[in-house]
Design an enzyme around this catalytic site. Structure first.
Site, PDB file in Angstrom:
ATOM      1  N   CYS A  84      -6.180  -1.804  13.246  1.00  0.00           N
ATOM      2  CA  CYS A  84      -7.581  -1.888  12.797  1.00  0.00           C
ATOM      3  C   CYS A  84      -8.512  -1.222  13.811  1.00  0.00           C
ATOM      4  O   CYS A  84      -9.557  -0.692  13.443  1.00  0.00           O
ATOM      5  CB  CYS A  84      -7.988  -3.342  12.567  1.00  0.00           C
ATOM      6  SG  CYS A  84      -7.134  -4.072  11.140  1.00  0.00           S
TER       7      CYS A  84
ATOM      8  N   SER B  26      -5.672   1.643  -2.352  1.00  0.00           N
ATOM      9  CA  SER B  26      -4.993   2.005  -1.099  1.00  0.00           C
ATOM     10  C   SER B  26      -3.954   3.109  -1.235  1.00  0.00           C
ATOM     11  O   SER B  26      -3.453   3.615  -0.231  1.00  0.00           O
ATOM     12  CB  SER B  26      -4.343   0.766  -0.485  1.00  0.00           C
ATOM     13  OG  SER B  26      -3.335   0.271  -1.344  1.00  0.00           O
TER      14      SER B  26
ATOM     15  N   GLN C  76      10.010  -5.067   8.876  1.00  0.00           N
ATOM     16  CA  GLN C  76      10.292  -5.235   7.440  1.00  0.00           C
ATOM     17  C   GLN C  76      11.748  -4.903   7.129  1.00  0.00           C
ATOM     18  O   GLN C  76      12.421  -5.630   6.397  1.00  0.00           O
ATOM     19  CB  GLN C  76       9.375  -4.332   6.596  1.00  0.00           C
ATOM     20  CG  GLN C  76       7.989  -4.898   6.343  1.00  0.00           C
ATOM     21  CD  GLN C  76       7.998  -6.058   5.348  1.00  0.00           C
ATOM     22  OE1 GLN C  76       9.027  -6.510   4.872  1.00  0.00           O
ATOM     23  NE2 GLN C  76       6.800  -6.535   5.029  1.00  0.00           N
TER      24      GLN C  76
ATOM     25  N   ASP D 189      -0.263  -4.092  14.680  1.00  0.00           N
ATOM     26  CA  ASP D 189      -0.843  -3.552  13.440  1.00  0.00           C
ATOM     27  C   ASP D 189      -2.229  -4.156  13.188  1.00  0.00           C
ATOM     28  O   ASP D 189      -3.235  -3.438  13.075  1.00  0.00           O
ATOM     29  CB  ASP D 189       0.186  -3.868  12.339  1.00  0.00           C
ATOM     30  CG  ASP D 189      -0.277  -3.753  10.907  1.00  0.00           C
ATOM     31  OD1 ASP D 189      -1.445  -4.019  10.608  1.00  0.00           O
ATOM     32  OD2 ASP D 189       0.569  -3.419  10.054  1.00  0.00           O
ATOM     33  N   ASN D 190      -2.293  -5.501  13.147  1.00  0.00           N
ATOM     34  CA  ASN D 190      -3.563  -6.158  12.835  1.00  0.00           C
ATOM     35  C   ASN D 190      -4.627  -5.806  13.877  1.00  0.00           C
ATOM     36  O   ASN D 190      -5.803  -5.645  13.551  1.00  0.00           O
ATOM     37  CB  ASN D 190      -3.387  -7.684  12.776  1.00  0.00           C
ATOM     38  CG  ASN D 190      -2.306  -8.107  11.787  1.00  0.00           C
ATOM     39  OD1 ASN D 190      -1.397  -7.337  11.484  1.00  0.00           O
ATOM     40  ND2 ASN D 190      -2.390  -9.319  11.286  1.00  0.00           N
TER      41      ASN D 190
ATOM     42  N   HIS E 123      -3.705   2.430   8.675  1.00  0.00           N
ATOM     43  CA  HIS E 123      -3.339   2.563  10.089  1.00  0.00           C
ATOM     44  C   HIS E 123      -2.491   3.819  10.330  1.00  0.00           C
ATOM     45  O   HIS E 123      -1.760   4.259   9.456  1.00  0.00           O
ATOM     46  CB  HIS E 123      -2.499   1.371  10.537  1.00  0.00           C
ATOM     47  CG  HIS E 123      -3.164   0.044  10.434  1.00  0.00           C
ATOM     48  ND1 HIS E 123      -4.511  -0.127  10.267  1.00  0.00           N
ATOM     49  CD2 HIS E 123      -2.641  -1.206  10.494  1.00  0.00           C
ATOM     50  CE1 HIS E 123      -4.793  -1.418  10.237  1.00  0.00           C
ATOM     51  NE2 HIS E 123      -3.670  -2.093  10.358  1.00  0.00           N
TER      52      HIS E 123
ATOM     53  N   LYS F 281       4.265  -7.114  15.014  1.00  0.00           N
ATOM     54  CA  LYS F 281       3.461  -6.823  13.819  1.00  0.00           C
ATOM     55  C   LYS F 281       2.021  -7.256  14.084  1.00  0.00           C
ATOM     56  O   LYS F 281       1.152  -6.437  14.359  1.00  0.00           O
ATOM     57  CB  LYS F 281       4.067  -7.504  12.573  1.00  0.00           C
ATOM     58  CG  LYS F 281       3.599  -6.884  11.262  1.00  0.00           C
ATOM     59  CD  LYS F 281       2.182  -7.284  10.929  1.00  0.00           C
ATOM     60  CE  LYS F 281       1.671  -6.750   9.628  1.00  0.00           C
ATOM     61  NZ  LYS F 281       0.282  -7.167   9.370  1.00  0.00           N
TER      62      LYS F 281
ATOM     63  N   ASN G 269       4.622 -10.838   9.288  1.00  0.00           N
ATOM     64  CA  ASN G 269       3.325 -10.765   9.966  1.00  0.00           C
ATOM     65  C   ASN G 269       3.377 -11.366  11.363  1.00  0.00           C
ATOM     66  O   ASN G 269       2.781 -10.835  12.298  1.00  0.00           O
ATOM     67  CB  ASN G 269       2.253 -11.480   9.141  1.00  0.00           C
ATOM     68  CG  ASN G 269       0.887 -11.379   9.785  1.00  0.00           C
ATOM     69  OD1 ASN G 269       0.318 -10.299   9.872  1.00  0.00           O
ATOM     70  ND2 ASN G 269       0.357 -12.491  10.276  1.00  0.00           N
TER      71      ASN G 269
ATOM     72  N   GLU H 209       4.412  -9.141   4.490  1.00  0.00           N
ATOM     73  CA  GLU H 209       3.778  -8.286   5.486  1.00  0.00           C
ATOM     74  C   GLU H 209       2.550  -8.895   6.168  1.00  0.00           C
ATOM     75  O   GLU H 209       2.323  -8.692   7.351  1.00  0.00           O
ATOM     76  CB  GLU H 209       3.357  -6.976   4.789  1.00  0.00           C
ATOM     77  CG  GLU H 209       2.564  -5.996   5.612  1.00  0.00           C
ATOM     78  CD  GLU H 209       3.424  -5.133   6.529  1.00  0.00           C
ATOM     79  OE1 GLU H 209       4.653  -5.291   6.520  1.00  0.00           O
ATOM     80  OE2 GLU H 209       2.840  -4.323   7.268  1.00  0.00           O
TER      81      GLU H 209
ATOM     82  N   ASP I  76       3.259  -7.591   0.220  1.00  0.00           N
ATOM     83  CA  ASP I  76       2.120  -7.512   1.129  1.00  0.00           C
ATOM     84  C   ASP I  76       0.944  -8.223   0.470  1.00  0.00           C
ATOM     85  O   ASP I  76       0.286  -7.656  -0.400  1.00  0.00           O
ATOM     86  CB  ASP I  76       1.775  -6.042   1.418  1.00  0.00           C
ATOM     87  CG  ASP I  76       0.639  -5.883   2.424  1.00  0.00           C
ATOM     88  OD1 ASP I  76      -0.090  -6.859   2.675  1.00  0.00           O
ATOM     89  OD2 ASP I  76       0.474  -4.777   2.968  1.00  0.00           O
TER      90      ASP I  76
ATOM     91  N   HIS J 107       0.812  -1.222   0.000  1.00  0.00           N
ATOM     92  CA  HIS J 107       0.000   0.000   0.000  1.00  0.00           C
ATOM     93  C   HIS J 107       0.849   1.278   0.000  1.00  0.00           C
ATOM     94  O   HIS J 107       1.556   1.550   0.968  1.00  0.00           O
ATOM     95  CB  HIS J 107      -0.902   0.028   1.237  1.00  0.00           C
ATOM     96  CG  HIS J 107      -1.658  -1.239   1.459  1.00  0.00           C
ATOM     97  ND1 HIS J 107      -2.673  -1.646   0.623  1.00  0.00           N
ATOM     98  CD2 HIS J 107      -1.547  -2.210   2.405  1.00  0.00           C
ATOM     99  CE1 HIS J 107      -3.169  -2.801   1.058  1.00  0.00           C
ATOM    100  NE2 HIS J 107      -2.500  -3.159   2.131  1.00  0.00           N
TER     101      HIS J 107
ATOM    102  N   SER K 151       5.517  -2.312  12.466  1.00  0.00           N
ATOM    103  CA  SER K 151       5.478  -3.275  11.344  1.00  0.00           C
ATOM    104  C   SER K 151       6.671  -3.088  10.431  1.00  0.00           C
ATOM    105  O   SER K 151       7.352  -4.041  10.052  1.00  0.00           O
ATOM    106  CB  SER K 151       4.212  -3.068  10.506  1.00  0.00           C
ATOM    107  OG  SER K 151       3.074  -3.193  11.301  1.00  0.00           O
TER     108      SER K 151
ATOM    109  N   SER L 211       1.715  -0.321  -5.345  1.00  0.00           N
ATOM    110  CA  SER L 211       0.796  -0.587  -4.243  1.00  0.00           C
ATOM    111  C   SER L 211       0.293  -2.020  -4.370  1.00  0.00           C
ATOM    112  O   SER L 211       0.372  -2.619  -5.436  1.00  0.00           O
ATOM    113  CB  SER L 211      -0.377   0.386  -4.305  1.00  0.00           C
ATOM    114  OG  SER L 211      -1.039   0.394  -3.060  1.00  0.00           O
TER     115      SER L 211
ATOM    116  N   HIS M  50      -7.540  -9.027   3.482  1.00  0.00           N
ATOM    117  CA  HIS M  50      -6.661  -8.625   2.375  1.00  0.00           C
ATOM    118  C   HIS M  50      -7.343  -8.630   1.002  1.00  0.00           C
ATOM    119  O   HIS M  50      -7.113  -7.747   0.195  1.00  0.00           O
ATOM    120  CB  HIS M  50      -5.407  -9.497   2.334  1.00  0.00           C
ATOM    121  CG  HIS M  50      -4.379  -8.953   1.393  1.00  0.00           C
ATOM    122  ND1 HIS M  50      -3.585  -7.876   1.722  1.00  0.00           N
ATOM    123  CD2 HIS M  50      -4.058  -9.277   0.123  1.00  0.00           C
ATOM    124  CE1 HIS M  50      -2.802  -7.577   0.698  1.00  0.00           C
ATOM    125  NE2 HIS M  50      -3.070  -8.414  -0.282  1.00  0.00           N
TER     126      HIS M  50
END
Ligand code: NAI
Length: 463
Positions: free
Chosen positions: A228, A82, A396, A223-224, A384, A219, A214, A189, A130, A54, A392, A77, A334
């Site tokens: 969210c 996104s 990476q 992040d998840n 996010h 992460k 992930n 990711e 990703d 993204h 995250s 992306s 996703h």
């Protein structure tokens, strides 16, 4: 290479992009300290990274970290909705080839994925992915070059991918095999992409090592979940301006994304129902205070529906037929196949505004679909916040450095980063929040059986 080696919606947005990037950097301590720690030694010198993730402001900060560490980068992306056009513009203006426009077509999407692999005589040697599309593109291309037949496309996504792939096969014989063989590894990711990598590894068809970013704790458990928690409701609000308090909302799936999404809706005052197929997650949802029922039961009563499963056909056309007038339907997983969007094609339909569509069923009942079923936090909002993406993306960067500098340590398998690096990523984010960490005494460390300076947990610990 063409003079203008980028495709963005509007390059004049670069200054605006830079202003937002300057703000983002103040919220991304992990990335900034990685630049400080490794900038001088240039550990990614020689790395040519094809990135497919993204194209947001936060990703721009990731790209500038990779280049600060010596890498060359080409970027697209990983979703048609996104991209933040000012983020793409600032990256293009900085001289990094980027191919991304908010609202690009699927055909353009796959062309852009192809563009990130066009490095001239020296192919790229790392992928940062990703969802797995860039990785699958190269793997499938090489398999076809080796004589394998591609399965007939099962949706528009695959159809467009195959068209672009065939064009490249015809234009550049041997391209995919050469690229695949030059690649030292991929860092992935997200849950869905990781799932694809494990499948490949299980079949013995993974052609290079992969690092599963992930499943770094810093992460998926951040992040998840917390990502969210902030961005789901943001997307619904920017899309619809609907009053959330008192509404009945359904969250399909109670994994990391589902937990964050349910918390997001609850935080906005909605009453939340969860659907699950896994008894452990269903029990967690119930004990977190959510009603748990099937989609069949929830469809006729709820106002807002969000899928978070990484699975397909979770909201079917029958579910949508059963919904109330003006139900809001969206997905934060996703891929868009969580909702049977294709089966709405024959309905009367108006685009209210980009990424918000109203469908009318034959009986006159209406339904709002967000981002055409593609991940709505990035389609209807901006994804996010920077702080959680810093965690995250620090993973990476560490994964890319590991694949580049320790190549020989890895077989063609899927790995997670070691726990001491996971703990380091968390550590880098504490000061920003004025967190004061307690220290283990020597005796305490011995008593619980961990080194005084970590790792503090076994690999089995679930957080
Ligand atoms: P997860 O595996 O932790 O959770 C998915 C949950 O869905 C599981 O608990 C599973 O039992 C449940 N599930 C599967 N099929 C179901 C069905 N038919 N009905 C109800 N529940 C079902 O995965 P995670 O990490 O929560 O990721 C979910 C999706 O979100 C993935 O596609 C991932 O790539 C994506 N993702 C999206 C983000 C975003 O910003 N939009 C951020 C991170 C991940």
């Amino acid at each position: 290479m063409a003079d203008q080696d980028y495709i963005v919606a509007d390059i004049s947005l670069a200054d605006y992009g830079r202003r937002e990037l300057d703000i983002a950097e103040t919220e991304m301590p992990g990335l900034m300290s990685t630049r400080e720690e490794f900038g001088a030694s240039q550990p990614l010198k020689g790395a040519r990274i094809a990135g497919c993730l993204h194209m947001t402001i936060q990703t721009a900060a990731l790209i500038e970290t990779l280049t600060a560490l010596g890498a060359e980068v080409r970027w697209a992306s990983c979703n048609i909705y996104s991209t933040q056009d000012h983020a793409a513009a600032v990256i293009a203006a900085s001289g990094v080839p980027v191919f991304a426009k908010k609202g690009e077509t699927l055909a353009e999407y796959w062309e852009y994925v192809d563009h990130i692999f066009q490095w001239g005589d020296d192919p790229c040697n790392l992928i940062l992915d990703d969802g797995g599309d860039a990785t699958m593109y190269i793997i499938w291309g090489a398999r076809v070059e080796a004589g394998e037949e591609m399965p007939a496309p099962s949706n528009e996504e695959e159809e467009e991918m195959q068209k672009v792939l065939k064009k490249r096969l015809a234009a550049s014989p041997g391209f995919f095999t050469k690229t695949r063989d030059a690649i030292k590894g991929v860092s992935e990711e997200t849950t869905t992409g990781v799932h694809r990598l494990y499948e490949l590894a299980k079949e013995g068809k993974l052609p290079f090592p992969a690092i599963n970013v992930n499943d770094s704790v810093t992460k998926s458990k951040f992040d998840n979940k917390y990502g969210c928690k902030e961005s789901l409701v943001d997307g619904i609000r920017r899309g619809t301006d609907v009053m959330m308090a008192g509404k009945l909302a359904v969250v399909a799936g109670y994994g990391d994304v589902g937990k964050g999404s349910a918390a997001s809706l609850r935080g906005a005052g909605a009453r939340v129902i969860v659907t699950e197929i896994d008894p452990i997650c269903a029990l967690q949802a119930a004990m977190d205070g959510f009603a748990v029922m099937t989609m069949e039961k929830a469809a006729p009563v709820a106002d807002i529906f969000v899928t978070t499963t990484g699975n397909k056909d979770v909201i079917t056309i029958d579910h949508m037929r059963a919904m109330k007038d003006m139900a809001i339907v969206g997905n934060i997983g996703h891929f868009d196949n969580e909702i049977q969007v294709g089966s709405l094609a024959n309905l009367e339909h108006v685009e209210v505004k980009p990424q918000v569509d109203m469908y009318t069923f034959p009986d006159g009942k209406r339904m709002l679909l967000l981002s055409q079923g593609r991940l709505l936090n990035l389609g209807n909002a901006t994804g996010h916040p920077s702080f959680v993406m810093s965690a995250s993306f620090t993973n990476q960067v560490l994964a890319q450095m590991e694949l580049w500098t320790n190549t020989s340590k890895y077989d063609n398998d899927v790995y997670v980063l070691p726990k001491h690096l996971d703990e380091k990523v968390a550590m880098l984010h504490l000061a920003k929040l004025n967190v004061e960490l307690s220290e283990l005494s020597d005796e305490q460390a011995k008593y619980i059986g961990v080194p005084q300076s970590g790792p503090f947990k076994s690999d089995q610990y679930r957080y």
